[in-house]
Design an enzyme around this catalytic site. Structure first.
Site, PDB file in Angstrom:
ATOM      1  N   TYR A  21      39.462  34.878  36.049  1.00 53.63           N
ATOM      2  CA  TYR A  21      38.110  34.798  36.610  1.00 53.63           C
ATOM      3  C   TYR A  21      37.413  36.147  36.725  1.00 53.63           C
ATOM      4  CZ  TYR A  21      37.937  29.896  37.722  1.00 53.63           C
ATOM      5  OH  TYR A  21      37.885  28.547  37.620  1.00 53.63           O
ATOM      6  N   LYS A  55      52.527  29.327  37.749  1.00 57.08           N
ATOM      7  CA  LYS A  55      53.048  28.885  36.459  1.00 57.08           C
ATOM      8  C   LYS A  55      53.954  30.010  35.943  1.00 57.08           C
ATOM      9  CE  LYS A  55      52.909  25.855  33.109  1.00 57.08           C
ATOM     10  NZ  LYS A  55      53.681  24.626  33.215  1.00 57.08           N
ATOM     11  N   ASP A  93      51.894  22.693  37.384  1.00 57.74           N
ATOM     12  CA  ASP A  93      51.657  21.337  36.863  1.00 57.74           C
ATOM     13  C   ASP A  93      52.332  20.287  37.751  1.00 57.74           C
ATOM     14  OD1 ASP A  93      53.371  22.676  34.107  1.00 57.74           O
ATOM     15  OD2 ASP A  93      54.329  21.765  35.819  1.00 57.74           O
ATOM     16  N   ASP A 117      41.254  26.613  41.628  1.00 57.05           N
ATOM     17  CA  ASP A 117      40.019  25.923  41.261  1.00 57.05           C
ATOM     18  C   ASP A 117      40.342  24.473  40.895  1.00 57.05           C
ATOM     19  OD1 ASP A 117      37.404  25.555  40.696  1.00 57.05           O
ATOM     20  OD2 ASP A 117      37.308  26.831  38.933  1.00 57.05           O
TER      21      ASP A 117
END
Ligand code: NAP
Length: 474
Positions: free
Chosen positions: A162, A239, A340, A364
């Site tokens: 971002y 992740k 995930d 987000d």
């Protein structure tokens, strides 16, 4: 005090000050507000009325917010001139008064600003975005048991992809960077072997720092300390199995912080597992506990087995006095999950989660997914918090097709106001509003977005009628 070019200060009120990130709130703070573009004209007046009524009802005349109108977005351009989406006046006002609340803002096309919301977060170093997702009884939801979800997403706000450090495919700087990576840096880095980036690729950079991660996770742990029972729980979501030195490092730095800075208040999932097994296992040899703690222990190499046994010994010697005999069960549990899997888990086992501390992009996605479970963006509030300022905001956009029609749901901005009142410690007023919203929804007094999903269908209230309905339950 700064001289403002076009702003009119409220006649009364005091400033909010900060000491090491902790705000000191007077009884009559001056709070700048940005009305917002599009449906901001509908939801801001409704929100202001609800907040003022709740404070008045909860505290008589003892507390009062002195609202200070400042400009951003389209309204700022009307007042300050074309392309002046974020005037210096507004920045100075928020800097001086510390806490602000805002409606949604159109992302300007042109004028050199990517997004006003991102700009505000960066200018004031509002490094944690906080998004609570809880269910209000009666809200239509696509989920069978939305009431089981009650989480607060802490999304890091300043780093990650971002930051917008990226180059378009084919751009000469992009090609130069790719060549440098392919020909110099990748061959020099042994672990990258013979990886190769296509010359036709675009490139985005994902910086994740220890300081940025830890100051953010610290806010999440401090929040968890204020909660009770099983809710004293922070899950680091990452992740890291794929992005070891960014997302994986975020997880490692989170555990390091929990163990070093919050040792008396925190237990990691692994430590709790070790203590639990030690205390509830009759055969208390280290090897037996190692077998319980590490599935497949027997098949591990001797050196790996030794590392695990050493880890168990260290946990016992360092924290069994302070955390043992079940004392750890009252502490903040810190664990981690792969990003995930958390999308599945907040649907299949939502009651197991409380505070989710994560990076910018994951946050987000996760906060929107969680908002959908409990009834959509119309009911999802947000706050952007730093050490010297905080901005509370609706999480949805300007919804231009509904602008000025007095029909949109003001719930997100009103609930952001509730977060602000809680941040002030004005809990009586905050509770009046959450209770009023719950009652209004239970009685099916809702705006069009919720009304159309209810079965049987109900006639919708307007935006201002919904605000009045909430106030009627105070
Ligand atoms: P949006 O404004 O969030 O609206 C998309 C749809 O979401 C609306 O048409 C409406 O759906 C629903 N919705 C939005 N707000 C709602 C509310 N308060 N109550 C009930 N339903 C609501 O998204 P967008 O159309 O993609 O973006 C419009 C502008 O807003 C863009 O300029 C974007 O950059 C900006 N934006 C600003 C922020 C912010 O300021 N924080 C955030 C996101 C986007 P239905 O019409 O189906 O009812």
């Amino acid at each position: 005090m700064t001289n403002f070019e076009k702003l009119t200060l409220p006649e009364r009120g005091e400033i909010i000050t900060f000491n090491k990130g902790i705000p000191k709130i007077p009884n009559n703070p001056i709070v700048p507000f940005i009305r917002g573009d599009g449906t901001g004209v509908d939801i801001w007046p409704a929100t202001q009325k609800v907040i003022d009524s709740a404070i008045s009802k909860g505290y008589g005349g003892e507390k009062k917010i002195n609202w200070f109108k400042v400009y951003a977005g389209d309204e700022a351009c009307e007042e300050y001139g074309t392309y002046n989406y974020l005037p210096k006046d507004t920045i100075e006002a928020i800097k001086y008064f510390g806490v602000a609340i805002k409606g949604p803002l159109t992302t300007p096309v042109g004028g050199g600003i990517r997004s006003l919301n991102v700009a505000l977060r960066q200018i004031f170093d509002l490094y944690s975005c906080v998004r609570p997702c809880r269910y209000y009884s009666g809200t239509p939801s696509p989920h069978k048991k939305p009431q089981d979800l009650d989480i607060i997403v802490y999304r890091e706000n300043t780093e990650d992809i971002y930051m917008g450090i990226e180059w378009e495919a084919g751009d000469s700087n992009c090609i130069e960077l790719i060549n440098y990576l392919n020909k110099t840096l990748i061959p020099k880095s042994g672990q990258l072997k013979n990886k190769f980036i296509s010359e036709s690729a675009g490139i985005g950079i994902k910086p994740i720092s220890k300081i940025g991660s830890q100051r953010h996770i610290k806010k999440a742990i401090e929040h968890a300390k204020r909660l009770k029972g099983d809710k004293r729980h922070v899950t680091l979501v990452h992740k890291g199995n794929i992005m070891k030195y960014t997302e994986g490092a975020f997880r490692d730095w989170g555990y390091e912080l929990a163990i070093n800075e919050f040792r008396n208040d925190c237990i990691t999932e692994r430590e709790s597992w070790i203590l639990d097994n030690i205390e509830n296992n009759n055969e208390i040899t280290i090897e037996n506990n190692a077998r319980l703690i590490e599935p497949g222990f027997e098949r591990l190499t001797t050196s790996k087995q030794e590392i695990i046994c050493k880890e168990i010994k260290e946990v016992i010697s360092s924290i069994s006095n302070s955390h043992g005999s079940n004392k750890w069960k009252k502490m903040v549990l810190v664990d981690d999950r792969i990003a995930d899997s958390i999308f599945q888990q907040i649907q299949t086992r939502p009651q197991e989660y409380s505070i989710i501390a994560t990076l910018n992009l994951n946050g987000d996605y996760i906060s929107d997914a969680a908002a959908a479970i409990v009834g959509g963006l119309g009911m999802a509030p947000g706050a952007n918090i730093g050490d010297n300022a905080a901005i509370f905001e609706a999480t949805h956009g300007t919804a231009p097709k509904h602008a000025g029609l007095n029909r949109i749901n003001p719930g997100s901005l009103i609930l952001s106001g509730v977060m602000m009142l809680e941040y002030f410690g004005w809990v009586k007023a905050a509770d009046l509003i959450t209770n009023g919203i719950s009652k209004a929804i239970e009685d099916k007094k809702v705006t069009y977005d919720l009304a159309r999903l209810m079965e049987p269908k109900v006639n919708p209230l307007s935006c201002s009628e919904f605000a009045e309905a909430i106030i009627s339950y105070f």
